[in-house]
Design an enzyme around this catalytic site. Structure first.
Site, PDB file in Angstrom:
ATOM      1  N   HIS A  53     -47.121 -27.216 -21.880  1.00  0.00           N
ATOM      2  CA  HIS A  53     -47.958 -26.655 -20.820  1.00  0.00           C
ATOM      3  C   HIS A  53     -49.410 -27.076 -21.031  1.00  0.00           C
ATOM      4  CE1 HIS A  53     -44.499 -24.009 -20.065  1.00  0.00           C
ATOM      5  NE2 HIS A  53     -45.022 -23.843 -18.862  1.00  0.00           N
ATOM      6  N   LYS A  95     -53.008 -22.285 -21.292  1.00  0.00           N
ATOM      7  CA  LYS A  95     -51.962 -21.261 -21.412  1.00  0.00           C
ATOM      8  C   LYS A  95     -52.147 -20.492 -22.715  1.00  0.00           C
ATOM      9  CE  LYS A  95     -46.985 -20.514 -20.887  1.00  0.00           C
ATOM     10  NZ  LYS A  95     -47.231 -19.444 -19.883  1.00  0.00           N
TER      11      LYS A  95
END
Length: 270
Positions: free
Chosen positions: A156, A160
């Site tokens: 990600h 995040k």
């Protein structure tokens, strides 16, 4: 009848995508938008924030005072804020689409308690493709799981804040349940130093955080001489937003209960 949807975290990356998705969908309208207390975005037009032009919906601060302005609330924020929003919606009888991840056991218990009063769709990932992958993982685990090494690799963007991702954990839970294992005891989330040989019943997790990766998940079912990989790669958050809007339409007439995207997509009948 048009379904009225409220969005919290309207100024965030996901919030803006949700506003765009609602604007483009049939049978729904954005009727309320909210941001955290003290945000500089309060008072802004939600459509202008999302890049779709003026729509006459002002970003507001107080969810409690404006709960009558929506039928379903979509929440992709942080656990502490989501639990406050959920309590408000439970008190007001408003159904919720919950996309926040990172809840502890107490938070999950609060979600279950709220679902006794209202309808909640709670999913780690609202992508239709990811939820289809969950089903494929169950089938692969049933055929190969007891005879191979299972590893989950996820990537990600650098912003995040939780790891592994909620989606990766859900993948592990689907696999573990199929194999009769407990992810809390069979999941391996960190390897460093002299770890010894890998145990066959482990479910391993690897995490990558880099740049602007929207979301990528790959699961290995690795045996001697062959490996099956089941993967999903998201190129836009719009896939999550569209799934959340689809879930909002589905939950609209439910009086109470805790559901996930398996229910929304009727995947158990595949």
């Amino acid at each position: 009848m048009t379904l009225r949807i409220g969005v919290v975290g309207a100024g965030g990356r996901m919030g803006r995508q949700l506003i765009q998705a609602i604007h483009a969908a049939e049978g729904v309208e954005l009727s309320a938008a909210f941001e955290r207390k003290g945000s500089s975005l309060i008072g802004s037009d939600a459509g202008e924030l999302a890049g779709i032009g003026h729509i006459g919906v002002t970003v507001e601060e107080s969810l409690t005072d404006r709960a009558d302005n929506f039928d379903v609330l979509i929440d992709f924020t942080r656990p502490e804020g989501s639990l406050e929003h959920l309590a408000c919606c439970a008190a007001k009888g408003k159904n919720v689409i919950l996309g926040t991840t990172g809840f502890d056991d107490a938070g999950k218990a609060a979600i279950k308690a709220a679902a006794e009063k209202i309808g909640i769709v709670f999913a780690s990932n609202y992508s239709v493709g990811v939820n289809l992958v969950f089903k494929l993982l169950e089938k692969a685990a049933k055929v190969m799981g007891d005879y191979c090494d299972i590893e989950i690799i996820e990537a990600h963007h650098r912003h995040k804040v939780d790891a592994p991702s909620g989606t990766a954990l859900s993948m592990g839970e689907h696999i573990a349940k199929t194999l009769g294992r407990d992810l809390k005891t069979h999941g391996v989330f960190c390897r460093e130093g002299i770890t010894g040989e890998r145990k066959r019943d482990e479910i391993g997790f690897s995490t990558i955080r880099a740049a602007d990766v929207v979301g990528e998940h790959t699961v290995w079912f690795a045996d001697i001489g062959e490996r099956v990989e089941i993967a999903h790669k998201a190129s836009s958050r719009m896939t999550f937003a569209n799934g959340a809007v689809r879930a909002a339409k589905w939950i609209a007439d439910k009086k109470q209960g805790l559901f996930d995207m398996t229910d929304v997509l009727d995947l158990n009948n595949l």
